[in-house]
Design a protein around this motif. Structure first.
Motif, mmCIF file in Angstrom:
data_model
loop_
_atom_site.group_PDB
_atom_site.id
_atom_site.type_symbol
_atom_site.label_atom_id
_atom_site.label_comp_id
_atom_site.label_asym_id
_atom_site.label_seq_id
_atom_site.Cartn_x
_atom_site.Cartn_y
_atom_site.Cartn_z
ATOM 1 N N THR A 161 26.418 14.541 73.017
ATOM 2 C CA THR A 161 27.574 14.836 73.670
ATOM 3 C C THR A 161 28.180 13.557 74.289
ATOM 4 O OG1 THR A 161 27.344 16.988 74.486
ATOM 5 C CG2 THR A 161 29.082 16.073 75.479
ATOM 6 N N GLY A 162 29.331 12.883 73.764
ATOM 7 C CA GLY A 162 29.575 11.427 74.163
ATOM 8 C C GLY A 162 30.938 11.636 75.097
ATOM 9 N N SER A 167 31.400 16.150 71.088
ATOM 10 C CA SER A 167 29.860 16.283 70.784
ATOM 11 C C SER A 167 29.822 15.968 69.135
ATOM 12 C CB SER A 167 29.414 17.934 70.773
ATOM 13 O OG SER A 167 29.439 18.225 72.064
ATOM 14 N N ARG A 168 28.522 15.401 68.644
ATOM 15 C CA ARG A 168 28.451 15.210 67.173
ATOM 16 C C ARG A 168 27.148 15.452 66.843
ATOM 17 N NH1 ARG A 168 28.331 10.528 70.346
ATOM 18 N NH2 ARG A 168 26.614 9.022 69.646
ATOM 19 N N LEU A 169 26.973 16.101 65.791
ATOM 20 C CA LEU A 169 25.534 16.000 64.997
ATOM 21 C C LEU A 169 24.946 14.926 64.384
ATOM 22 C CD1 LEU A 169 25.671 19.423 63.344
ATOM 23 C CD2 LEU A 169 24.334 18.856 65.334
ATOM 24 N N VAL A 170 23.922 14.306 64.765
ATOM 25 C CA VAL A 170 22.998 13.089 64.109
ATOM 26 C C VAL A 170 21.821 13.588 63.703
ATOM 27 C CG1 VAL A 170 22.314 10.746 64.801
ATOM 28 C CG2 VAL A 170 24.413 11.823 65.804
ATOM 29 N N PRO A 171 21.315 12.966 62.445
ATOM 30 C CA PRO A 171 20.102 13.287 62.015
ATOM 31 C C PRO A 171 19.180 12.466 62.755
ATOM 32 C CG PRO A 171 21.693 12.759 60.262
ATOM 33 C CD PRO A 171 22.281 12.470 61.485
ATOM 34 N N LEU A 208 27.691 6.724 65.468
ATOM 35 C CA LEU A 208 27.904 6.150 66.745
ATOM 36 C C LEU A 208 28.588 6.927 67.723
ATOM 37 C CD1 LEU A 208 27.801 2.268 65.974
ATOM 38 C CD2 LEU A 208 25.993 3.718 67.051
ATOM 39 N N GLY A 209 29.570 7.958 67.112
ATOM 40 C CA GLY A 209 30.627 8.552 67.941
ATOM 41 C C GLY A 209 31.859 7.703 68.188
ATOM 42 N N HIS A 210 32.380 6.585 67.334
ATOM 43 C CA HIS A 210 33.430 5.686 67.705
ATOM 44 C C HIS A 210 34.598 6.427 67.300
ATOM 45 C CE1 HIS A 210 30.781 1.860 67.724
ATOM 46 N NE2 HIS A 210 30.767 2.478 68.839
ATOM 47 N N ALA A 211 35.653 6.573 68.264
ATOM 48 C CA ALA A 211 36.823 7.066 67.703
ATOM 49 C C ALA A 211 37.566 6.128 66.723
ATOM 50 C CB ALA A 211 37.860 6.953 69.082
ATOM 51 N N SER A 212 37.488 4.698 66.645
ATOM 52 C CA SER A 212 37.964 4.050 65.595
ATOM 53 C C SER A 212 37.020 3.086 64.980
ATOM 54 C CB SER A 212 39.088 3.139 66.266
ATOM 55 O OG SER A 212 39.569 2.203 65.667
ATOM 56 N N VAL A 213 37.298 3.183 63.744
ATOM 57 C CA VAL A 213 36.372 2.332 62.794
ATOM 58 C C VAL A 213 36.442 0.894 63.274
ATOM 59 C CG1 VAL A 213 37.925 1.760 60.889
ATOM 60 C CG2 VAL A 213 35.445 1.983 60.371
ATOM 61 N N ALA A 214 37.562 0.309 63.664
ATOM 62 C CA ALA A 214 37.625 -1.059 64.384
ATOM 63 C C ALA A 214 36.379 -1.361 65.200
ATOM 64 C CB ALA A 214 39.072 -1.204 65.025
#
Length: 312
Positions: free
Chosen positions: A182-183, A188-192, A280-286
């Motif tokens: 949870t960022g 929330s995101r699932l990470v292997p 990584l849970g970044h909102a932007s690829v930049a």
């Protein structure tokens, strides 16, 4: 702070919290920036946003960079954040009918110098993880190894790692191979999670966490301190620092080092930048693309070192 200005600042922060869903730490930083801005305006005899001119905003920016008797100079990144907060406040005031013009619209925040993240080579990561687990099965040693394995295996921020609860990780001998992180903004995101981290978590859950939990009052937190409560960010940082010292890596490891190493090693191994962004849970690829500069620099160094006609 004048009542009208206080209401405007409070309304803007409420807008950021409710409609923009900004993280609590970001809101606290914006509050500090705006308190400093209001104090700056009052010192100039301005007690409302309607009386602010573009020159006032520009000179506030200059004061951030130069400092004053009450505040040290801010780095470009911190000054840029403060200007963003001020620009947002004025924009909000105009849209909400609390001011007729936006004097901050043309004031640009300073551009922070681009700094490449520091990533450890794999051999140093392995030395760090081994040092964290030194303790012959002692509960805190098993916890420390599991914590650092999770940080490197998932690229989690330290706040995300200490925020984990038991149900967020695979149960011992279970089939699930993902962790729920949870960022920022409570997203929330699932990470292997790989086999090394999985084994470290299993060992901690079976052989260590029950012993630590005895001293507490019952908490679902995954990582516990010696009193049976949730491990804090400061406690996690202390664990990382101690392991780095035992591994001989003093001065080279920060709370974000394993996150940087996670991203850099994935890209070095051929992972797509969009995949790394999601992990990584970044909102932007930049935000993620700065790591591609790291790998490009590493390729350049390898070429200059290894190619017989790279330098002449």
């Amino acid at each position: 702070m004048p009542e009208a200005l206080q209401r405007t600042v409070r309304g803007y922060l409420d807008h950021l919290a409710v409609e923009r869903n900004l993280a609590r730490n970001t809101l606290l930083a914006y509050r500090r920036d705006l308190d400093r801005y209001v104090a700056f305006l009052q010192a100039r005899g301005v007690d409302g946003l309607a009386g602010v001119g573009e020159r006032d905003v520009g000179e506030f920016l200059a004061s951030l960079r130069s400092g004053d008797e009450d505040h040290p100079p801010l780095a470009a990144s911190s000054a840029a954040r403060a200007v963003v907060a001020v620009r947002g406040l004025h924009r909000f005031a105009v849209r909400d009918g609390r001011a007729g013009a936006d004097p901050a619209r043309e004031v640009k925040p300073p551009t922070p110098a681009r700094r490449l993240p520091k990533a450890l080579p794999l051999s140093d990561v392995e030395a760090l993880l081994d040092a964290a687990g030194a303790g012959d099965g002692e509960p805190r040693a098993l916890r420390d190894r599991a914590l650092l394995e999770v940080l490197y295996a998932t690229g989690a921020r330290i706040s995300e790692a200490v925020g984990l609860v038991v149900d967020d990780v695979p149960p011992p001998d279970g089939e699930r191979d993902t962790v729920v992180l949870t960022g920022k903004g409570d997203r929330s995101r699932l990470v292997p999670i790989g086999s090394y981290a999985r084994r470290a978590i299993d060992a901690y859950l079976v052989r260590a966490r029950p012993a630590l939990a005895i001293a507490g009052r019952g908490t679902p937190a995954l990582f516990l301190n010696a009193r049976g409560g949730r491990l804090t960010r400061q406690g996690a940082w202390g664990i990382l620092s101690a392991a780095a010292s035992r591994a001989g890596l003093e001065g080279r490891v920060s709370p974000h080092t394993l996150r940087h190493s996670f991203a850099t090693h994935l890209l070095d191994g051929g992972a797509d930048v969009r995949v790394v962004q999601e992990l990584l849970g970044h909102a932007s690829v930049a935000t993620t693309q700065i790591y591609t500069l790291v790998t490009a620099e590493r390729l350049r160094e390898a070429y200059l070192t290894a190619h017989p006609r790279a330098l002449g």
